[in-house]
Design an enzyme around this catalytic site. Structure first.
Site, PDB file in Angstrom:
ATOM      1  N   TYR A 153      11.377   1.058  -2.182  1.00 50.34           N
ATOM      2  CA  TYR A 153      11.392   1.409  -3.606  1.00 50.34           C
ATOM      3  C   TYR A 153      11.041   2.882  -3.725  1.00 50.34           C
ATOM      4  O   TYR A 153      10.074   3.345  -3.114  1.00 50.34           O
ATOM      5  CB  TYR A 153      10.367   0.563  -4.363  1.00 50.34           C
ATOM      6  CG  TYR A 153      10.253   0.876  -5.839  1.00 50.34           C
ATOM      7  CD1 TYR A 153      11.284   0.580  -6.726  1.00 50.34           C
ATOM      8  CD2 TYR A 153       9.097   1.457  -6.355  1.00 50.34           C
ATOM      9  CE1 TYR A 153      11.171   0.858  -8.086  1.00 50.34           C
ATOM     10  CE2 TYR A 153       8.968   1.732  -7.713  1.00 50.34           C
ATOM     11  CZ  TYR A 153      10.018   1.432  -8.570  1.00 50.34           C
ATOM     12  OH  TYR A 153       9.902   1.701  -9.921  1.00 50.34           O
ATOM     13  N   ASP A 241       9.608   9.395   1.733  1.00 45.52           N
ATOM     14  CA  ASP A 241       8.942   9.076   0.479  1.00 45.52           C
ATOM     15  C   ASP A 241       7.533   8.606   0.822  1.00 45.52           C
ATOM     16  O   ASP A 241       7.312   7.454   1.181  1.00 45.52           O
ATOM     17  CB  ASP A 241       9.731   7.997  -0.267  1.00 45.52           C
ATOM     18  CG  ASP A 241       9.063   7.633  -1.590  1.00 45.52           C
ATOM     19  OD1 ASP A 241       7.912   8.059  -1.812  1.00 45.52           O
ATOM     20  OD2 ASP A 241       9.688   6.909  -2.384  1.00 45.52           O
ATOM     21  N   LYS A 269       0.764   9.242  -6.529  1.00 45.51           N
ATOM     22  CA  LYS A 269      -0.420   8.387  -6.432  1.00 45.51           C
ATOM     23  C   LYS A 269      -1.696   9.151  -6.058  1.00 45.51           C
ATOM     24  O   LYS A 269      -2.300   9.783  -6.902  1.00 45.51           O
ATOM     25  CB  LYS A 269      -0.131   7.227  -5.470  1.00 45.51           C
ATOM     26  CG  LYS A 269       1.109   6.435  -5.952  1.00 45.51           C
ATOM     27  CD  LYS A 269       1.094   5.013  -5.564  1.00 45.51           C
ATOM     28  CE  LYS A 269       2.430   4.346  -5.842  1.00 45.51           C
ATOM     29  NZ  LYS A 269       2.383   3.166  -6.635  1.00 45.51           N
TER      30      LYS A 269
END
Ligand SMILES: Cc1ncc(COP(=O)(O)O)c(C=O)c1O
Ligand SMILES: N[C@H](C=O)CCC(=O)O
Length: 435
Positions: A153, A241, A269
């Protein structure tokens, strides 16, 4: 640790009241789909505040939290270093639309920690980071095709909403309505842990170097190095990523632990200390193509926001390499104990662990890709989730997410998790594997 509190049981009044109000004004009652508990059922907790490894809901119940905002929180909730940095930054003003020392210092901190990163563009979410990295890769290669992995994702940019993990997998969707066919026509989805055959049409390969949005799926030996070689062979860029793995596996993220350098990185994050942030990064040469230095347009009113950069810097400064190592040791020990507990209870389970990340799949087979993750028993995960909640432990409400024990999860806290699993495993053993 046994508590009557349960996300599955009829929610008590404050929770029920807030949840009813939420459902009236927020689609599905939430601001992001996984939180709605569609995969596990029951009423989600409505959180009043957090304290280290715990959250307290609006009814005053205290839960041991293994979600930690899906990895945005590393030090534990409301850590004094972060709240003090935020108070100091907020008192000076929340956004200016101009360069601030905080964004320079955060970019310097990222460059200093991740081998190969020379320049960083700060954005406001992981989605913006991956979307912009793709644009950059397409611009510098002059090619359109993007290769991604089934079950990974990368946020919700149109071009990456294919074969997605996380909420896309949780809801069983192939992608998303509203994405024009043309937007994904150049997105090729291939199985994780297999090095694809690339050709000269490929602009980039984007990968979670440690896949953490289909449950946790470690890269097999040689996979990331194989991607590097395959990209080099055809002149494609490799994009890591590291929105989850960055600054969570260690100061250098998966790049340092795997010993493989991509061309571009995406972060998010942890670097925002729990505030909205993202970043994409690379060599000075590649990042020189980003506007205003180069022709790849990318912008944001709140990019480099002083609160987010202050919180992120506070986190990066507070953790030392030894802290990561100690946390990884604690989590590895827990994963070993969970494996033994499930085996003793006669429950077929896998407990993958990479550094401080872990998850549980109810299956006999080690999981190496999206197909394997989907084949694990969702029914047993659902039961397990509620049995853990009955014992005061909040797991991610989907088997396609990862657990995020952080610096606040010491041996005593992880001992509570183990105790809860010991009790829950016996119940899961009684649960059929399929619906
Ligand atoms: C690996 C990865 N990339 C990108 C994203 C998108 O980040 P955000 O939710 O901040 O847009 C996420 C999480 O959502 C993620 O886990
Ligand atoms: N797995 C997602 C990001 O890592 C979870 C965040 C969300 O969708 O709310």
């Amino acid at each position: 640790m046994e508590t009557e509190a349960s996300a599955e049981q009829e929610a008590s009044s404050a929770t029920a009241g807030w949840w009813a109000r939420a459902r009236r004004v927020l689609p599905g009652g939430v601001s992001s789909p996984v939180r709605s508990h569609q995969a596990v059922g029951g009423t989600p907790v409505v959180i009043e505040r957090g304290e280290g490894p715990y959250v307290v809901d609006v009814d005053g119940r205290r839960w041991l939290d293994l979600v930690q905002s899906y990895g945005a929180v590393l030090l534990g909730h409301a850590h004094p270093a972060v709240t003090a940095a935020l108070a100091e930054a907020a008192a000076k003003g929340t956004t200016f639309g101009a360069t601030t020392p905080g964004e320079v210092q955060l970019a310097e901190a990222i460059c200093a920690r991740v081998p190969g990163v020379e320049q960083v563009r700060l954005v406001s979410s992981g989605t913006e980071a991956t979307m912009s990295a793709l644009r950059l890769a397409r611009a510098v290669t002059g090619r359109d095709r993007v290769v991604k992995f089934d079950g990974c994702y990368h946020g919700h940019a149109d071009a990456l909403l294919a074969g997605g993990g996380s909420g896309v997998a949780t809801l069983g969707l192939p992608g998303s309505a509203g994405v024009p066919r043309a937007a994904v026509a150049e997105t090729l989805v291939v199985p994780y842990n297999q090095v694809p055959d690339l050709d000269e049409q490929v602009a980039c390969v984007i990968v979670e170097p440690v896949a953490a949005n289909m449950g946790l799926v470690p890269p097999e030996p040689g996979f990331l190095a194989g991607l590097r070689e395959a990209c080099d062979r055809v002149g494609a860029l490799l994009v890591f990523d590291e929105v989850i793995s960055g600054f969570r596996l260690g100061p250098g993220g998966a790049t340092a632990s795997a010993g493989v350098r991509p061309d571009l990185w995406c972060f998010g994050k942890v670097i925002g200390g729990g505030l909205p942030i993202g970043a994409f990064a690379g060599s000075r040469e590649l990042m020189g193509s980003v506007a205003p230095s180069g022709p790849v347009y990318q912008a944001g009113t709140l990019s480099g926001n002083p609160l987010a950069t202050a919180a992120g810097l506070a986190v990066l400064r507070a953790v030392q390499p030894a802290d990561y190592e100690a946390l990884s040791r604690r989590v590895a020990a827990l994963a070993g104990e969970l494996t033994e507990v499930f085996a003793a209870a006669g429950v077929a389970a896998q407990v993958p662990v990479v550094g401080p990340l872990l998850s549980v799949f109810f299956t006999e087979q080690p999981v190496r890709d999206g197909a394997g993750a989907r084949a694990a028993s969702a029914r047993r995960y659902r039961r397990f989730f509620h049995e853990m909640a009955r014992r005061g432990v909040l797991l991610p409400p989907s088997p396609f997410e990862t657990w995020f024990p952080g610096m606040a999860h010491d041996d005593a806290v992880l001992g509570q998790v183990l105790e809860a699993v010991q009790a829950a495993a016996a119940v899961v053993a009684e649960e059929p594997t399929s619906d």
